[in-house]
Write a protein that holds these residues in place. Structure first.
Motif, PDB file in Angstrom:
ATOM      1  N   GLU A  49      35.163  41.272  41.486  1.00  6.74           N
ATOM      2  CA  GLU A  49      35.124  42.875  42.199  1.00  6.74           C
ATOM      3  C   GLU A  49      36.169  43.451  41.678  1.00  6.74           C
ATOM      4  O   GLU A  49      35.286  44.937  42.192  1.00  6.74           O
ATOM      5  N   VAL A  50      36.910  43.657  40.814  1.00  5.22           N
ATOM      6  CA  VAL A  50      37.774  44.350  40.028  1.00  5.22           C
ATOM      7  C   VAL A  50      37.124  44.746  38.962  1.00  5.22           C
ATOM      8  O   VAL A  50      37.498  43.801  37.786  1.00  5.22           O
ATOM      9  N   SER A  66      36.265  37.126  44.035  1.00  7.57           N
ATOM     10  CA  SER A  66      37.386  37.887  44.030  1.00  7.57           C
ATOM     11  C   SER A  66      38.171  37.647  42.936  1.00  7.57           C
ATOM     12  O   SER A  66      38.277  36.469  42.403  1.00  7.57           O
ATOM     13  N   TYR A  69      43.780  40.489  41.346  1.00  5.93           N
ATOM     14  CA  TYR A  69      44.673  41.381  41.016  1.00  5.93           C
ATOM     15  C   TYR A  69      44.265  42.763  41.326  1.00  5.93           C
ATOM     16  O   TYR A  69      42.661  42.971  41.693  1.00  5.93           O
ATOM     17  N   THR A  70      45.034  43.707  40.790  1.00  2.00           N
ATOM     18  CA  THR A  70      43.811  45.762  41.482  1.00  2.00           C
ATOM     19  C   THR A  70      42.881  46.096  40.506  1.00  2.00           C
ATOM     20  O   THR A  70      43.217  45.744  39.149  1.00  2.00           O
ATOM     21  N   GLN A  71      42.774  47.342  40.522  1.00  3.16           N
ATOM     22  CA  GLN A  71      42.339  48.015  39.804  1.00  3.16           C
ATOM     23  C   GLN A  71      42.921  48.706  39.091  1.00  3.16           C
ATOM     24  O   GLN A  71      43.073  48.870  37.175  1.00  3.16           O
ATOM     25  N   GLU A  72      43.949  48.822  39.530  1.00  2.00           N
ATOM     26  CA  GLU A  72      45.266  49.878  38.474  1.00  2.00           C
ATOM     27  C   GLU A  72      45.947  49.458  37.693  1.00  2.00           C
ATOM     28  O   GLU A  72      46.367  49.513  36.753  1.00  2.00           O
ATOM     29  N   GLU A  73      46.180  47.606  38.022  1.00  2.00           N
ATOM     30  CA  GLU A  73      46.788  46.562  36.956  1.00  2.00           C
ATOM     31  C   GLU A  73      45.684  46.488  36.132  1.00  2.00           C
ATOM     32  O   GLU A  73      46.266  46.649  34.447  1.00  2.00           O
ATOM     33  N   LYS A  75      43.454  49.111  34.388  1.00  2.00           N
ATOM     34  CA  LYS A  75      43.583  49.868  33.970  1.00  2.00           C
ATOM     35  C   LYS A  75      44.707  49.892  32.963  1.00  2.00           C
ATOM     36  O   LYS A  75      44.459  50.581  31.955  1.00  2.00           O
ATOM     37  N   SER A 112      40.657  35.642  35.760  1.00  2.00           N
ATOM     38  CA  SER A 112      38.709  35.767  35.899  1.00  2.00           C
ATOM     39  C   SER A 112      37.418  34.799  36.416  1.00  2.00           C
ATOM     40  O   SER A 112      37.239  34.497  37.371  1.00  2.00           O
TER      41      SER A 112
END
Length: 269
Positions: A49-50, A66, A69-73, A75, A112
């Motif tokens: 998803e990210v 899913s 971890y987040t998109q910000e992490e 990137k 992932s």
């Protein structure tokens, strides 16, 4: 007439499972998938998803799962890794910075992959979908694990794998005498001392590959319930589509199932 009719089946559209690597690796693969989709092939892309680059398209389906971890992490770590990759300095300085960068980025890939293999609903969908083949970038070995689990012929689409694992998997010669190793800034014409330097630069790669790829071996062994090595996963590929071109890369021996396709990621003119 019967012969001609029987040949029509050879031109039928196929069903392709795609497990890509994110970032710049995806950009070249996406162009290929768009063309395959336009030609009538059914293309299904499996992605977390990210992601940074993997987006839906009218020419293929994207199935998401899913991840913790987040998109910000994601990137932030990718940007830090790319910044380190282009920094100047001595070989040791660049090696240790690259070591730490690969270690952090690899963690996202392994996490992932672990989430994908533990997603029973998605795995069941893949098992029931009867794909004809799998296309994957082996810099992330999750696609190779799925290919083994689903008993699918696999096509590897890549720019290269650290430490020359792609060449080792194909038993492809990579002579120290004229194939320069990374970070050496050597050419394919070397003096004796330069060949010694080329050899010495090859030694640290053993440690880089050990921590970058061994986690996938552990994941594969647990998921497939049998002992599986990184070499086993890489060796199973039917075709290697190598995104290099000897105009830009130094000539080196290639095996018959390794096909250079360097122009695929260039602008259309």
């Amino acid at each position: 007439v019967l012969l001609l009719l029987s040949l029509l089946g050879l031109a039928a559209a196929g069903k392709l499972l795609v497990v890509p690597a994110d970032g710049s690796h995806w950009l070249s693969m996406q162009e290929v998938l768009d063309v395959l989709g336009q030609k009538g092939h059914e293309v299904v892309v499996i992605a977390p998803e990210v992601t940074i680059r993997v987006k839906p398209s009218k020419n293929f389906v994207v199935k998401r799962y899913s991840v913790p971890y987040t998109q910000e992490e994601l990137k932030k770590e990718f940007q830090a890794f790319f910044h380190v990759s282009f920094e100047e300095g001595s070989f040791l300085e660049r090696f240790f910075k690259l070591y730490e960068g690969i270690k952090r980025v690899t963690k996202f890939g392994v996490t992932s992959c672990e989430q994908l293999l533990q997603n029973k609903e998605l795995i069941r969908y893949l098992e029931e979908s009867k794909f004809d083949a799998i296309l994957t970038d082996p810099v992330i070995l999750c696609g190779a694990i799925l290919a083994k689990h689903l008993s699918l012929p696999s096509v590897y689409f890549l720019r290269g794998i650290p430490c020359g694992l792609d060449l080792d998997a194909n038993r492809c010669p990579k002579p120290i005498s004229y194939v320069p190793r990374g970070f050496t800034q050597l050419t394919d014409r070397m003096s004796f001392l330069q060949r010694v330097k080329n050899l010495l630069h090859d030694i640290p790669n053993i440690f880089l590959c050990d921590f970058a790829f061994q986690p996938y071996s552990k994941l594969a062994s647990e998921f497939l319930k049998q002992e599986v090595t990184v070499a086993d996963l890489l060796h199973q590929a039917s075709i290697w589509l190598l995104r290099l071109e000897f105009v830009l890369d130094y000539p080196r021996p290639l095996m018959p199932n390794i096909i250079p396709i360097g122009g695929v990621n260039c602008a259309h003119k």
